[in-house]
Design a protein around this motif. Structure first.
Motif, PDB file in Angstrom:
ATOM      1  N   GLU A 167       0.585  -1.251  -0.062  1.00 10.07           N
ATOM      2  CA  GLU A 167      -0.148  -0.067  -0.023  1.00 10.07           C
ATOM      3  C   GLU A 167       0.921   1.342  -0.158  1.00 10.07           C
ATOM      4  O   GLU A 167       0.532   2.146  -0.598  1.00 10.07           O
ATOM      5  CB  GLU A 167      -0.871  -0.019   1.226  1.00 10.07           C
ATOM      6  CG  GLU A 167      -1.859  -1.102   1.062  1.00 10.07           C
ATOM      7  CD  GLU A 167      -2.744  -1.188   2.322  1.00 10.07           C
ATOM      8  OE1 GLU A 167      -4.154  -1.335   2.317  1.00 10.07           O
ATOM      9  OE2 GLU A 167      -2.026  -1.181   3.436  1.00 10.07           O
ATOM     10  N   ILE A 168       1.877   1.164   0.811  1.00 10.82           N
ATOM     11  CA  ILE A 168       2.859   2.486   0.749  1.00 10.82           C
ATOM     12  C   ILE A 168       3.482   2.558  -0.696  1.00 10.82           C
ATOM     13  O   ILE A 168       3.865   3.587  -1.059  1.00 10.82           O
ATOM     14  CB  ILE A 168       3.801   2.182   1.826  1.00 10.82           C
ATOM     15  CG1 ILE A 168       3.112   1.903   3.362  1.00 10.82           C
ATOM     16  CG2 ILE A 168       4.766   3.391   2.034  1.00 10.82           C
ATOM     17  CD1 ILE A 168       4.004   1.368   4.050  1.00 10.82           C
ATOM     18  N   LEU A 169       3.868   1.532  -1.169  1.00 10.53           N
ATOM     19  CA  LEU A 169       4.395   1.922  -2.571  1.00 10.53           C
ATOM     20  C   LEU A 169       3.650   2.043  -3.721  1.00 10.53           C
ATOM     21  O   LEU A 169       4.106   3.056  -4.533  1.00 10.53           O
ATOM     22  CB  LEU A 169       4.994   0.410  -2.936  1.00 10.53           C
ATOM     23  CG  LEU A 169       6.427  -0.217  -2.078  1.00 10.53           C
ATOM     24  CD1 LEU A 169       6.472  -1.774  -2.680  1.00 10.53           C
ATOM     25  CD2 LEU A 169       7.527   0.693  -2.350  1.00 10.53           C
ATOM     26  N   VAL A 170       2.379   2.026  -3.296  1.00 10.05           N
ATOM     27  CA  VAL A 170       1.404   2.614  -4.253  1.00 10.05           C
ATOM     28  C   VAL A 170       0.899   4.241  -3.983  1.00 10.05           C
ATOM     29  O   VAL A 170       1.259   4.602  -4.967  1.00 10.05           O
ATOM     30  CB  VAL A 170       0.061   1.807  -4.202  1.00 10.05           C
ATOM     31  CG1 VAL A 170      -1.123   2.410  -5.228  1.00 10.05           C
ATOM     32  CG2 VAL A 170       0.182   0.279  -4.494  1.00 10.05           C
ATOM     33  N   HIS A 171       0.606   4.214  -2.932  1.00 15.27           N
ATOM     34  CA  HIS A 171       0.317   5.891  -2.722  1.00 15.27           C
ATOM     35  C   HIS A 171       1.418   6.525  -2.517  1.00 15.27           C
ATOM     36  O   HIS A 171       1.261   7.841  -2.491  1.00 15.27           O
ATOM     37  CB  HIS A 171      -1.070   5.889  -1.753  1.00 15.27           C
ATOM     38  CG  HIS A 171      -0.703   5.305  -0.479  1.00 15.27           C
ATOM     39  ND1 HIS A 171       0.445   5.735   0.556  1.00 15.27           N
ATOM     40  CD2 HIS A 171      -1.369   4.296   0.377  1.00 15.27           C
ATOM     41  CE1 HIS A 171       0.236   5.160   1.484  1.00 15.27           C
ATOM     42  NE2 HIS A 171      -0.680   4.183   1.409  1.00 15.27           N
ATOM     43  N   LYS A 172       2.555   6.172  -1.923  1.00 14.01           N
ATOM     44  CA  LYS A 172       3.873   6.866  -1.704  1.00 14.01           C
ATOM     45  C   LYS A 172       3.584   7.966  -0.846  1.00 14.01           C
ATOM     46  O   LYS A 172       4.297   8.967  -0.948  1.00 14.01           O
ATOM     47  CB  LYS A 172       4.514   7.511  -2.960  1.00 14.01           C
ATOM     48  CG  LYS A 172       4.866   6.312  -3.984  1.00 14.01           C
ATOM     49  CD  LYS A 172       5.747   7.061  -5.169  1.00 14.01           C
ATOM     50  CE  LYS A 172       6.192   5.642  -5.951  1.00 14.01           C
ATOM     51  NZ  LYS A 172       7.171   6.441  -7.135  1.00 14.01           N
ATOM     52  N   LYS A 173       2.917   7.531   0.368  1.00 12.27           N
ATOM     53  CA  LYS A 173       2.713   8.683   1.454  1.00 12.27           C
ATOM     54  C   LYS A 173       2.630   7.618   2.663  1.00 12.27           C
ATOM     55  O   LYS A 173       2.183   6.629   2.698  1.00 12.27           O
ATOM     56  CB  LYS A 173       1.330   9.436   1.170  1.00 12.27           C
ATOM     57  CG  LYS A 173       1.324  10.326   0.136  1.00 12.27           C
ATOM     58  CD  LYS A 173      -0.193  10.954  -0.098  1.00 12.27           C
ATOM     59  CE  LYS A 173      -0.243  11.770  -1.177  1.00 12.27           C
ATOM     60  NZ  LYS A 173      -1.430  12.587  -1.550  1.00 12.27           N
ATOM     61  N   GLY A 174       2.859   8.556   3.792  1.00 12.09           N
ATOM     62  CA  GLY A 174       2.977   7.805   5.173  1.00 12.09           C
ATOM     63  C   GLY A 174       3.778   8.567   6.144  1.00 12.09           C
ATOM     64  O   GLY A 174       4.006   9.881   6.011  1.00 12.09           O
ATOM     65  N   VAL A 175       4.228   7.827   7.015  1.00 11.37           N
ATOM     66  CA  VAL A 175       5.137   8.611   8.103  1.00 11.37           C
ATOM     67  C   VAL A 175       6.218   7.499   8.303  1.00 11.37           C
ATOM     68  O   VAL A 175       6.649   6.636   7.644  1.00 11.37           O
ATOM     69  CB  VAL A 175       4.396   8.560   9.616  1.00 11.37           C
ATOM     70  CG1 VAL A 175       3.142   9.540   9.397  1.00 11.37           C
ATOM     71  CG2 VAL A 175       3.521   7.320   9.895  1.00 11.37           C
ATOM     72  N   CYS A 176       7.174   7.767   9.273  1.00  9.22           N
ATOM     73  CA  CYS A 176       8.301   7.327   9.657  1.00  9.22           C
ATOM     74  C   CYS A 176       8.278   5.649   9.750  1.00  9.22           C
ATOM     75  O   CYS A 176       9.183   4.865   8.964  1.00  9.22           O
ATOM     76  CB  CYS A 176       9.021   7.869  10.809  1.00  9.22           C
ATOM     77  SG  CYS A 176       7.909   7.442  12.601  1.00  9.22           S
ATOM     78  N   GLN A 177       6.944   4.929  10.417  1.00  8.27           N
ATOM     79  CA  GLN A 177       7.350   3.842  10.318  1.00  8.27           C
ATOM     80  C   GLN A 177       6.897   3.188   9.084  1.00  8.27           C
ATOM     81  O   GLN A 177       7.619   2.262   8.752  1.00  8.27           O
ATOM     82  CB  GLN A 177       5.989   3.242  11.384  1.00  8.27           C
ATOM     83  CG  GLN A 177       4.524   3.319  10.900  1.00  8.27           C
ATOM     84  CD  GLN A 177       3.693   2.585  11.869  1.00  8.27           C
ATOM     85  OE1 GLN A 177       3.844   2.769  13.190  1.00  8.27           O
ATOM     86  NE2 GLN A 177       2.694   2.013  11.557  1.00  8.27           N
ATOM     87  N   ASP A 178       6.186   3.790   8.425  1.00  6.98           N
ATOM     88  CA  ASP A 178       5.880   3.272   6.748  1.00  6.98           C
ATOM     89  C   ASP A 178       7.247   3.123   6.002  1.00  6.98           C
ATOM     90  O   ASP A 178       7.784   2.267   5.286  1.00  6.98           O
ATOM     91  CB  ASP A 178       4.849   4.248   6.069  1.00  6.98           C
ATOM     92  CG  ASP A 178       3.672   4.275   6.782  1.00  6.98           C
ATOM     93  OD1 ASP A 178       3.189   3.099   7.381  1.00  6.98           O
ATOM     94  OD2 ASP A 178       3.034   5.234   7.244  1.00  6.98           O
ATOM     95  N   PHE A 179       8.106   4.619   6.155  1.00  6.15           N
ATOM     96  CA  PHE A 179       9.283   4.321   5.428  1.00  6.15           C
ATOM     97  C   PHE A 179      10.318   3.620   6.094  1.00  6.15           C
ATOM     98  O   PHE A 179      10.997   3.051   4.966  1.00  6.15           O
ATOM     99  CB  PHE A 179       9.651   5.930   5.472  1.00  6.15           C
ATOM    100  CG  PHE A 179       8.809   7.206   5.132  1.00  6.15           C
ATOM    101  CD1 PHE A 179       7.781   6.907   4.125  1.00  6.15           C
ATOM    102  CD2 PHE A 179       8.803   8.389   5.475  1.00  6.15           C
ATOM    103  CE1 PHE A 179       6.945   7.747   3.585  1.00  6.15           C
ATOM    104  CE2 PHE A 179       7.896   8.931   4.809  1.00  6.15           C
ATOM    105  CZ  PHE A 179       6.849   9.124   4.142  1.00  6.15           C
ATOM    106  N   ALA A 180      10.363   3.225   7.103  1.00  6.71           N
ATOM    107  CA  ALA A 180      11.141   2.338   7.746  1.00  6.71           C
ATOM    108  C   ALA A 180      11.069   0.922   7.139  1.00  6.71           C
ATOM    109  O   ALA A 180      11.994   0.360   6.767  1.00  6.71           O
ATOM    110  CB  ALA A 180      11.360   2.374   9.144  1.00  6.71           C
ATOM    111  N   HIS A 181       9.748   0.478   6.900  1.00  5.29           N
ATOM    112  CA  HIS A 181       9.141  -0.632   6.266  1.00  5.29           C
ATOM    113  C   HIS A 181       9.653  -0.819   5.019  1.00  5.29           C
ATOM    114  O   HIS A 181      10.020  -1.809   4.282  1.00  5.29           O
ATOM    115  CB  HIS A 181       7.618  -0.978   6.942  1.00  5.29           C
ATOM    116  CG  HIS A 181       7.523  -1.344   7.924  1.00  5.29           C
ATOM    117  ND1 HIS A 181       6.322  -0.865   8.576  1.00  5.29           N
ATOM    118  CD2 HIS A 181       8.019  -2.131   8.862  1.00  5.29           C
ATOM    119  CE1 HIS A 181       6.108  -1.520   9.667  1.00  5.29           C
ATOM    120  NE2 HIS A 181       7.284  -2.340   9.967  1.00  5.29           N
TER     121      HIS A 181
END
Length: 323
Positions: free
Chosen positions: A169-183
């Protein structure tokens, strides 16, 4: 060197009394060469008995139960921590992925931290690693390039992801917070064959203005034979330094979540997390985050609706009797 006074408050609230709340916390700041814990205190609703042990990664873990009915649970962690990272960036290191094979073969824990998740969008990860020629550049250069890619191509946006959000999901919408970018960074590094782990903690930049200040933060550590574990923060595209205070490490967020637990009863719960950071110059920074929780099941919702209906019925009957 920097000293920080951090107050981390986790507040659960329930619309109906719940009981037998069983909880596990990782709110104990690491005490190691570059981080000295000067003071630490935990305050928990009803002051339950807290059992502390070590997990697989060496994190301190606290377990406690609250058996009596309650509609609110507050966990307050107060700490005074001195951080001293002598190096802002790692030393020059020419170690390549293939140079890690022997160490991984002799260390099962390193091998475990090399296994990426099985995701639908793996081709996006593979394509970028091929683009930067990951097979022929150093481990440190791979980490730098992947962190920079996330920093430049993903937008820091609060409130659109939660702890259940997947790497796909993060790779698709390319938005998030620190835990998303760490994953996402973990997926890159592990796909490349680099032992990597998730880090939970805080970022305390004072006037620098890094993203994630005043809240729980997350970054990544990866392993090199000559320098051990090196920390890199993809949310801000920096190596970890005096601004980063470490709480715990694990394979992912679930293995080093600051607070997790369960309870008996039917109730809607809300969760808010506030972090206050006090700096040596007297400046204070505080932020409150209302955390998006996993959606309750239809069965639980029906039970809650029934309880609400019964309560309203009782209130009407009481009013009729008083008239």
């Amino acid at each position: 060197m920097a000293t920080f006074k951090i107050v981390h408050i986790t507040k659960y609230q329930y619309n109906w009394p719940i009981k037998e709340s069983i909880n596990e916390i990782r709110l104990f700041p690491h005490n190691f060469d570059n981080q000295e814990v000067l003071q630490h205190q935990l305050l928990i609703t009803t002051n339950p008995n807290l059992e502390i042990s070590k997990d697989f990664y060496g994190n301190s873990v606290g377990n406690f139960n609250i058996l009596e009915p309650h509609k609110e649970m507050i966990i307050e962690s107060q700490m005074l921590v001195r951080v001293n990272h002598s190096l802002r960036i790692p030393e020059i290191d020419t170690t390549k992925v293939q140079d890690l094979e022997l160490e991984k073969g002799n260390n099962s824990s390193l091998l475990r931290l090399c296994s990426p998740e099985v995701i639908t969008n793996q081709k996006k990860i593979d394509s970028y690693l091929k683009k930067i020629n990951a097979a022929n550049i150093s481990v440190i250069e791979i980490a730098q390039k992947c962190s920079e890619y996330i920093f430049k191509n993903f937008t820091y946006t609060k409130g659109i992801t939660n702890i259940e959000t997947t790497v796909d999901e993060i790779l698709v919408h390319k938005k998030g917070v620190c835990q998303d970018f760490a994953h996402v960074l973990l997926q890159f590094l592990r796909t490349a064959g680099i032992p990597s782990r998730y880090v939970s903690g805080y970022i305390c930049p004072n006037s620098v203005g890094f993203r994630g200040e005043g809240a729980t933060h997350a970054w990544v550590e990866f392993y090199t034979p000559s320098q051990g574990w090196l920390g890199i923060d993809p949310t801000n595209n920096v190596w970890t330094m005096d601004n980063h205070v470490k709480l715990s490490v694990g394979r992912d967020f679930n293995e080093c979540s600051p607070v997790k637990g369960t309870f008996k009863g039917f109730a809607k719960q809300t969760l808010s997390v506030s972090v206050s950071i006090g700096y040596e110059d007297g400046r204070q920074f505080e932020e409150v985050n209302h955390v998006k929780l996993q959606k309750i099941s239809d069965d639980v919702q029906r039970q809650l609706d029934l309880l609400e209906y019964q309560l309203q019925l009782q209130l009407r009957q009481q009013q009729q009797q008083q008239q």
